[in-house]
Motif scaffolding. Sequence first.
Motif, PDB file in Angstrom:
ATOM      1  N   UNK A  32      35.771  44.100  41.896  1.00 36.89           N
ATOM      2  CA  UNK A  32      36.386  44.509  43.145  1.00 36.89           C
ATOM      3  C   UNK A  32      37.780  45.014  42.858  1.00 36.89           C
ATOM      4  N   UNK A  33      38.349  45.688  43.821  1.00 36.85           N
ATOM      5  CA  UNK A  33      39.681  46.262  43.649  1.00 36.85           C
ATOM      6  C   UNK A  33      40.739  45.180  43.448  1.00 36.85           C
ATOM      7  N   UNK A  34      41.890  45.596  42.981  1.00 40.64           N
ATOM      8  CA  UNK A  34      43.042  44.728  42.822  1.00 40.64           C
ATOM      9  C   UNK A  34      43.392  44.098  44.167  1.00 40.64           C
ATOM     10  N   UNK A  35      43.604  42.788  44.170  1.00 41.41           N
ATOM     11  CA  UNK A  35      44.013  42.103  45.384  1.00 41.41           C
ATOM     12  C   UNK A  35      42.907  41.746  46.354  1.00 41.41           C
ATOM     13  N   UNK A  36      41.656  41.791  45.900  1.00 41.28           N
ATOM     14  CA  UNK A  36      40.562  41.470  46.820  1.00 41.28           C
ATOM     15  C   UNK A  36      40.261  39.975  46.886  1.00 41.28           C
ATOM     16  N   UNK A  37      40.698  39.194  45.890  1.00 41.34           N
ATOM     17  CA  UNK A  37      40.477  37.750  45.950  1.00 41.34           C
ATOM     18  C   UNK A  37      39.678  37.180  44.793  1.00 41.34           C
ATOM     19  N   UNK A  38      39.588  37.888  43.688  1.00 40.19           N
ATOM     20  CA  UNK A  38      38.826  37.390  42.539  1.00 40.19           C
ATOM     21  C   UNK A  38      39.387  36.065  42.026  1.00 40.19           C
ATOM     22  N   UNK A 104      34.266  35.670  34.862  1.00 43.38           N
ATOM     23  CA  UNK A 104      34.879  36.848  34.243  1.00 43.38           C
ATOM     24  C   UNK A 104      35.377  37.782  35.338  1.00 43.38           C
ATOM     25  N   UNK A 105      36.705  37.847  35.489  1.00 39.12           N
ATOM     26  CA  UNK A 105      37.305  38.801  36.427  1.00 39.12           C
ATOM     27  C   UNK A 105      37.348  40.178  35.776  1.00 39.12           C
ATOM     28  N   UNK A 106      37.070  41.212  36.568  1.00 39.67           N
ATOM     29  CA  UNK A 106      37.021  42.599  36.098  1.00 39.67           C
ATOM     30  C   UNK A 106      35.876  42.800  35.107  1.00 39.67           C
ATOM     31  N   UNK A 125      37.522  44.767  50.306  1.00 39.05           N
ATOM     32  CA  UNK A 125      38.321  44.584  51.519  1.00 39.05           C
ATOM     33  C   UNK A 125      38.165  45.798  52.427  1.00 39.05           C
ATOM     34  N   UNK A 126      38.361  45.565  53.714  1.00 37.99           N
ATOM     35  CA  UNK A 126      38.291  46.631  54.707  1.00 37.99           C
ATOM     36  C   UNK A 126      39.443  46.389  55.674  1.00 37.99           C
TER      37      UNK A 126
END
Length: 153
Positions: A32-38, A104-106, A125-126
Amino acid sequence: MKFEINSVAETTQLGIKLGKLLNAGDIICLTGDLGTGKTHITKGIAKGLGIDETITSPTFTIVNEYDSGRLKLNHFDVYRVSDPDEVYAIGFDDYIFSDAVSVIEWANYIEEILPKDLLHIYIEKDLAKGEDYRKIILTPYGERYNYIKELTI
């Protein structure tokens, strides 16, 4: 399986519930994109495993190990990895083919070296639906992850 989340607390709670279901050797791949909550979902997974240590993203060290819970947790962040060989150099196979849970993030950055059996979690996120709104999609690859059907929030 899809969840719609409206707060950081709900993201963490989903992680806690997932962590309680995880088994030795499970591999969780977060994208997911940066800052989505991983990292927030990882913190929840750690709590669900009974780990009471402070969970931080291993952006510069690639992996942090936590062993104070019912299962050991290997927490990877491969955001800064430019070549999957960098991950192999730290003993990646020894980590993910162990009795620990590996998060594993990313994971999309190293997908060519990931095993075929894993649980993929995509977080999106939306902002039109709110600053903290997240759509979280869990996709199991392999029979071992059928337990996620029990997951509710």
